[in-house]
Write a protein that holds these residues in place. Structure first.
Motif, short mmCIF file in Angstrom:
data_model
loop_
_atom_site.label_atom_id
_atom_site.label_comp_id
_atom_site.label_asym_id
_atom_site.label_seq_id
_atom_site.Cartn_x
_atom_site.Cartn_y
_atom_site.Cartn_z
N VAL A 107 0.83 -1.19 0.00
CA VAL A 107 0.00 0.00 0.00
C VAL A 107 0.88 1.25 0.00
N ILE A 108 1.91 1.25 0.84
CA ILE A 108 2.82 2.40 0.89
C ILE A 108 3.55 2.58 -0.43
N ALA A 109 3.96 1.47 -1.05
CA ALA A 109 4.62 1.56 -2.36
C ALA A 109 3.66 2.16 -3.39
N LEU A 110 2.38 1.77 -3.32
CA LEU A 110 1.38 2.35 -4.21
C LEU A 110 1.26 3.85 -3.96
N LYS A 111 1.28 4.22 -2.71
CA LYS A 111 1.23 5.64 -2.34
C LYS A 111 2.38 6.41 -2.96
N GLU A 112 3.58 5.86 -2.89
CA GLU A 112 4.75 6.58 -3.32
C GLU A 112 4.81 6.76 -4.84
N ARG A 113 4.21 5.84 -5.57
CA ARG A 113 4.35 5.91 -7.04
C ARG A 113 3.13 6.47 -7.74
N THR A 114 2.12 6.88 -6.97
CA THR A 114 0.88 7.36 -7.58
C THR A 114 0.76 8.87 -7.42
N LEU A 115 0.39 9.53 -8.50
CA LEU A 115 0.20 10.97 -8.50
C LEU A 115 -1.28 11.29 -8.68
N LEU A 116 -1.69 12.40 -8.14
CA LEU A 116 -3.09 12.81 -8.19
C LEU A 116 -3.24 14.00 -9.12
N THR A 117 -4.05 13.86 -10.16
CA THR A 117 -4.33 14.96 -11.07
C THR A 117 -5.50 15.78 -10.54
N GLY A 118 -5.75 16.92 -11.17
CA GLY A 118 -6.90 17.72 -10.78
C GLY A 118 -8.20 16.96 -10.96
N GLU A 119 -8.30 16.19 -12.03
CA GLU A 119 -9.49 15.38 -12.27
C GLU A 119 -9.65 14.31 -11.20
N ASP A 120 -8.53 13.71 -10.79
CA ASP A 120 -8.57 12.72 -9.71
C ASP A 120 -9.07 13.34 -8.42
N SER A 121 -8.61 14.54 -8.12
CA SER A 121 -9.04 15.24 -6.90
C SER A 121 -10.54 15.44 -6.89
#
Length: 281
Positions: A107-121
């Protein structure tokens, strides 16, 4: 502009057994009882194949010292070959595999490699607003308010030491719970006030037609069914279930009445040594 995802997204919300979030003073008294007696309510179950399931009922606002005692107990279990199945409800703007095993480390690895776009927000914000429309409150703000009123800290994976490859996240992400709710009742209607009123505004009120939503299936029923399926499908011979007290109570009944497990009436948690045998008296 992209931002790191889980600063907003991955808030480990442990919601369902903290009954005071949605119910009255009687539930709060029950919460206080469990906060002082979490280890006294641990249950061990076994079946004829030798599988062992230990239910560790949690309350989600307690003292650091109380959580430290639970962490020490879980560490002893893991040293004896157990894995943990733990709950954590969060919103994600993308599909998450709920069939395979995802450890806290993953889960932490997923956190570190995932970025949030404006659309995702916007997608995550929509999920939390639908959640508030279903429950009548923003559960994240509700937890923070309860903590400020009562003192203590909010339960987290870090406080309980659920941060290793032996600690397995077993829960629905928020988008799956909303999907199941909408499959049962139809689309969650969001109106102009739902978007205009801040998520943490304590004066938010449900519209008249939504005054008595089905909170049981959303917070407990669907998650209980999912947890039970994962337990029955798992090949791990020793599992400690770290879930809210309302969940573990239901799970104890289901395992012992319908799935061939027997409750060990002599088992006591928190005794010296590690492993299942050392917990017996």
């Amino acid at each position: 502009m992209k931002r790191k995802l889980f600063a907003v997204l991955f808030l480990p919300l442990l919601v369902s057994a903290c009954s005071g979030v949605l119910h009255g003073s009687g539930a709060r008294r029950g919460s206080e009882y469990f906060a002082g007696h979490m280890l006294k309510n641990v249950t061990r179950l076994t079946d004829t194949t030798g599988r062992e399931i230990i239910l560790v009922p949690m309350i989600h606002i307690a003292s650091e010292e109380q959580y430290a005692r639970v962490r020490d107990y879980l560490d002893r279990l893991k040293a004896d070959g157990f894995v943990t199945f733990f709950e954590s409800l969060f919103a994600a703007p993308f599909p998450i595999d709920t069939l395979g095993e995802l450890s806290y480390a993953e889960v932490i690895a997923l956190k570190e490699r995932t970025l949030l776009t404006g659309e995702d927000s916007l997608r995550v914000d929509m999920l939390w607003r639908k959640c508030r429309r279903i429950l009548g409150t923003d559960i994240r703000s509700d937890f923070r308010n309860k903590r400020e009123q009562r003192g203590g800290v909010i339960q987290s994976a870090e406080l309980l030491g659920l941060t290793t490859e032996r600690d397995i996240w077993v829960d629905y992400p928020l988008q799956d719970l909303v999907r199941l709710y909408e499959k049962r009742y139809g689309p969650v209607p969001l109106t102009a006030p739902d978007f205009a009123i801040a998520l943490d505004d304590p004066d938010y009120e449900l519209p008249e037609e939504n005054e008595k939503p089905d909170t049981y299936h959303f917070l407990q029923g669907d998650r209980n069914d999912y947890l039970l399926r994962r337990l029955m499908r798992s090949s791990h011979p020793k599992i400690a279930v770290v879930y809210g007290a309302a969940h573990t109570h239901r799970l104890k009944i289901d395992l012992s009445s319908s799935h061939g497990f027997t409750v060990d009436r002599k088992y006591r948690a928190g005794t010296a040594g590690s492993g299942s045998d050392s917990g017996k008296k």
